[in-house]
Scaffold this active site. Structure first.
Site: not given
Length: 364
Positions: A25, A27, A103, A184, A232
């Site tokens: 993944p 961004t 995700q 996050y 993850r």
């Protein structure tokens, strides 16, 4: 041929995969301002399927029209327009023989481009370290977040579960990855200095993992037992790159045991360098520690596995799959190049400058 283990078929739950090579993944902030992915993103993702990657894990998708959006021009999966945009992408990936996993993420305290509201939420009212990321259109310090109430925590859990059901049932994804890494929201609950709570969501490392485990349970309940589900986790964060878990190896083993028992189909471990020792007092990597504690758990390794040799080393350390980031950006046909022993292109850092959006040169 290059290391044959990378090209062995595999499975995640009932999902059949043609090789052990995944796109990590990343961004890329290339949706519309209101989070709808379009043709640009469809071309971007489809090229990885055309290039031979067995599995693509999407960039993090936000899960509500409240606090979860992290970056400007980030894609969401919360309304019909966003879902339709993703359905076009999943259909295109499938047409080229690939699988695609969504995700799902919540920004928590480090949101820097939320179109739905300006305030932020976190486990505790703690100022995030570092500064907002310029290549994601941020600047200056992060806002001081508000400590989440029990009701807000439950709303976040529900949003993960509802969005997962939407991803599988309508948008056509092949699986779900819960983003519990990189600083996050779920990682904020997991981290000792950002989680100063004294209720059931705070405390020692196992208690701090409890929100991630609650999200796993809620998502599994919504998507059923037959759909691929992963999580993850990481030590480093986008705003605290060198962070290590305070509890070290002993804490890591506790975490891996709990995750192995949680019902996930795979654990995605991301480090700056997946092959390096996880802690200064031990030579073993996180992959090796996880494999020791959870011998039956499927492990995806990510972090500086840019060439065939390093990717194969990760498999030798105990990973079942490898996920490539920057090397995939430089070589969207990485599996074909490795198979054909063709040279790999070097990653050009200008690809992510001045912002990290998808560039025209990536669409050819």
């Amino acid at each position: 041929m290059a290391d044959k283990h990378l090209f062995q078929s595999g499975t995640l739950n009932r999902l059949a995969l043609k090789n052990r090579i995944m796109v990590a993944p990343m961004t890329r902030i290339s949706a519309t301002v209101d989070g709808v992915p379009g043709d640009r993103m469809k071309h971007y993702y489809t090229r990885f399927a055309r290039g031979g990657f067995g599995t693509i894990i999407t960039e993090g998708l936000y899960i509500d029209e409240a606090w979860s959006q992290t970056y400007a021009f980030q894609a969401g999966l919360v309304n019909s327009r966003q879902v339709a945009g993703w359905r076009a992408i999943t259909d295109a990936v499938h047409q080229h023989g690939g699988k695609i996993i969504a995700q799902l993420m919540h920004a928590g305290a480090i949101s820097q481009g939320n179109i739905y509201r300006r305030d932020t939420l976190a486990p505790s009212a703690v100022q995030p370290r570092g500064e907002q990321l310029g290549f994601y259109h941020g600047h200056g310090d992060y806002a001081l977040p508000t400590e989440m109430s029990e009701e807000q925590i439950q709303q976040a859990i529900d949003s993960f579960a509802e969005t997962a059901a939407r991803a599988i049932g309508i948008a056509g994804f092949d699986g779900i990855e819960i983003h519990g890494a990189n600083g996050y929201l779920l990682d904020q609950f997991f981290t000792d200095y950002t989680n100063q709570r004294h209720d059931r969501w705070g405390g020692d490392i196992t208690a701090r993992l409890s929100l991630t485990l609650a999200v796993i349970r809620a998502v599994r309940q919504r998507i059923g037992q037959d759909v691929t589900l992963g999580v993850r986790i990481s030590q480093g964060k986008v705003n605290d790159f060198h962070h290590k878990w305070r509890e070290g190896e002993a804490g890591a083993k506790q975490v891996f045991r709990l995750l192995a028992e949680s019902g996930i189909d795979y654990l995605h471990l991301t480090e700056y360098d997946a092959l390096q020792p996880a802690f200064t007092d031990n030579a073993r990597s996180l992959v090796q520690l996880a494999r020791e504690v959870a011998p039956s758990l499927t492990i995806v390794a990510n972090g500086s596995l840019s060439d065939c040799h390093r990717a194969s080393q990760a498999l030798e350390q105990g990973a079942d799959f490898v996920a490539l980031g920057k090397s995939a950006l430089a070589n969207p046909d990485w599996p074909m190049r490795i198979r054909d022993t063709a040279p790999l292109r070097e990653f050009d850092k200008n690809l992510l400058a001045p912002s990290a959006d998808v560039k025209d040169c990536e669409l050819v």
